[in-house]
Write a protein that holds these residues in place. Structure first.
Motif, PDB file in Angstrom:
ATOM      1  N   ARG A  87       0.799  -1.218   0.000  1.00 40.46           N
ATOM      2  CA  ARG A  87       0.000   0.000   0.000  1.00 40.46           C
ATOM      3  C   ARG A  87       0.841   1.281   0.000  1.00 40.46           C
ATOM      4  NH1 ARG A  87      -5.143   1.080   4.039  1.00 40.46           N
ATOM      5  NH2 ARG A  87      -5.850   3.020   3.046  1.00 40.46           N
ATOM      6  N   PRO A  88       1.890   1.419   0.808  1.00 43.14           N
ATOM      7  CA  PRO A  88       2.690   2.657   0.743  1.00 43.14           C
ATOM      8  C   PRO A  88       3.298   2.892  -0.631  1.00 43.14           C
ATOM      9  CG  PRO A  88       3.164   1.437   2.750  1.00 43.14           C
ATOM     10  CD  PRO A  88       2.324   0.535   1.902  1.00 43.14           C
ATOM     11  N   THR A 124       2.040   2.011  -3.443  1.00 45.63           N
ATOM     12  CA  THR A 124       0.963   2.475  -4.311  1.00 45.63           C
ATOM     13  C   THR A 124       0.714   3.966  -4.143  1.00 45.63           C
ATOM     14  OG1 THR A 124      -0.061   0.294  -4.202  1.00 45.63           O
ATOM     15  CG2 THR A 124      -1.439   2.117  -4.956  1.00 45.63           C
ATOM     16  N   TRP A 125       0.705   4.425  -2.892  1.00 45.81           N
ATOM     17  CA  TRP A 125       0.476   5.846  -2.655  1.00 45.81           C
ATOM     18  C   TRP A 125       1.641   6.700  -3.154  1.00 45.81           C
ATOM     19  CZ3 TRP A 125      -3.948   7.998  -1.818  1.00 45.81           C
ATOM     20  CH2 TRP A 125      -4.973   7.264  -1.195  1.00 45.81           C
ATOM     21  N   VAL A 126       2.849   6.200  -3.027  1.00 41.10           N
ATOM     22  CA  VAL A 126       4.010   6.948  -3.526  1.00 41.10           C
ATOM     23  C   VAL A 126       3.949   7.073  -5.050  1.00 41.10           C
ATOM     24  CG1 VAL A 126       6.518   6.886  -3.797  1.00 41.10           C
ATOM     25  CG2 VAL A 126       5.487   6.373  -1.572  1.00 41.10           C
ATOM     26  N   ASN A 127       3.639   5.967  -5.707  1.00 41.40           N
ATOM     27  CA  ASN A 127       3.535   6.006  -7.172  1.00 41.40           C
ATOM     28  C   ASN A 127       2.421   6.943  -7.620  1.00 41.40           C
ATOM     29  OD1 ASN A 127       5.590   4.119  -7.340  1.00 41.40           O
ATOM     30  ND2 ASN A 127       4.190   2.376  -7.418  1.00 41.40           N
ATOM     31  N   LEU A 128       1.280   6.883  -6.923  1.00 46.16           N
ATOM     32  CA  LEU A 128       0.161   7.757  -7.279  1.00 46.16           C
ATOM     33  C   LEU A 128       0.517   9.218  -7.073  1.00 46.16           C
ATOM     34  CD1 LEU A 128      -2.773   7.972  -8.189  1.00 46.16           C
ATOM     35  CD2 LEU A 128      -3.463   7.747  -5.788  1.00 46.16           C
ATOM     36  N   THR A 129       1.221   9.518  -5.992  1.00 49.95           N
ATOM     37  CA  THR A 129       1.623  10.905  -5.729  1.00 49.95           C
ATOM     38  C   THR A 129       2.578  11.427  -6.794  1.00 49.95           C
ATOM     39  OG1 THR A 129       1.370  10.513  -3.343  1.00 49.95           O
ATOM     40  CG2 THR A 129       2.667  12.439  -4.030  1.00 49.95           C
TER      41      THR A 129
END
Length: 297
Positions: free
Chosen positions: A28-29, A31-36
């Protein structure tokens, strides 16, 4: 039977759930880094374009409001009308389309022929000649603009669209790209065609040229994108307004001493982006397939 049933027994959900939950939490982290990162890249890329579109829909007085407003409250399309009133927009688009289209087609043909020769023919000095071709990529256009201008003037092509087309048809990058593309194609086709008595021109025209269409599409799309927005060479070679290309013609919207309306200038910029955007929308599939085809082959 008892042993086989024990070996093939499916683990219970109680044993599988913690593993799945742990894997999801760990991923999950990331995923959020890539999305950001993607959101930041999209904002940095599309932000100036959206600001240009927003400013073109404002009146000249609203363009300098403080604090600035990203979205216009009352969109005004008179700036787009002023673009056509102050410039011969149709003529500028036709000139740019003619120059860019012929350059793109010319680069596709010359790059395919040169790339095929460097990839398939064994001749003396091939390596040195190819190195010289690659070395020309390191020379900026500003260095060669004066010799090219002298040659163009000596040929009697000054202030003509041919002055922009002819020097831009040879392409070192396109030659390199097509050479690498032809090296990735198998030699079996050429050997079989040679046994049947086909000439080298027939082999290239009937076998390898159709297979190299994705690579040629890359050369054409990149050439169109570059020369559609080219400003430096038209500024040097063109004198008459009827021969101006679109980027050079949009400069006249600034007026004398930069007294023109910023909304009108940006409206012209938005109009100039539309043809390139259309070409990219319809050519992105060929561009994507061409970039991935070389790796797969």
């Amino acid at each position: 039977m008892t042993i086989m049933s024990e070996r093939t027994a499916v683990p219970s959900p109680e044993h599988r759930t913690p593993h799945r939950r742990r894997r999801f939490v760990i991923g999950r982290p990331n995923t959020w880094v890539n999305l950001t990162v993607l959101v930041v890249a999209a904002v940095l890329t599309l932000g100036p374009v959206m600001w240009t579109l927003s400013t073109s829909l404002r009146t000249p007085s609203e363009s300098f409001d403080l604090p600035p407003q990203f979205l216009p409250i009352n969109p005004d399309f008179t700036s787009y009308q002023s673009v056509f009133e102050q410039t011969n927009m149709v003529r500028l688009i036709l000139n740019s389309a003619l120059v860019t289209g012929l350059i793109a087609v010319g680069q596709m043909i010359t790059a395919a022929l040169a790339g095929y020769a460097f990839a398939r023919f064994n001749f003396r000095g091939r390596g040195a000649m190819f190195a010289i071709v690659l070395a020309t990529m390191m020379v900026p256009v500003q260095v060669t603009i004066v010799p090219v201008f002298v040659l163009i003037r000596g040929m009697g092509l000054s202030d003509t669209l041919l002055a922009l087309i002819l020097p831009a048809i040879p392409t070192a990058f396109g030659t390199f790209l097509m050479r690498q593309y032809f090296l990735g194609l198998p030699n079996d086709f050429a050997e079989a065609a040679s046994i049947d008595g086909a000439s080298q021109w027939r082999i290239f025209r009937s076998i390898y040229a159709p297979l190299a269409v994705p690579g040629m599409a890359i050369v054409g799309i990149l050439a169109f994108n570059y020369h559609w927005n080219e400003f430096f060479r038209p500024l040097i070679f063109m004198i008459s307004r009827e021969n101006f290309t679109l980027p050079l013609g949009l400069v006249t919207l600034q007026g004398k001493m930069g007294t023109g309306s910023i909304s009108v200038v940006l409206a012209g910029v938005i109009l100039s982006m539309i043809p390139a955007l259309i070409v990219f929308i319809f050519g992105q599939r060929s561009l994507r397939e061409g970039l991935t085809a070389g790796a797969s082959k």
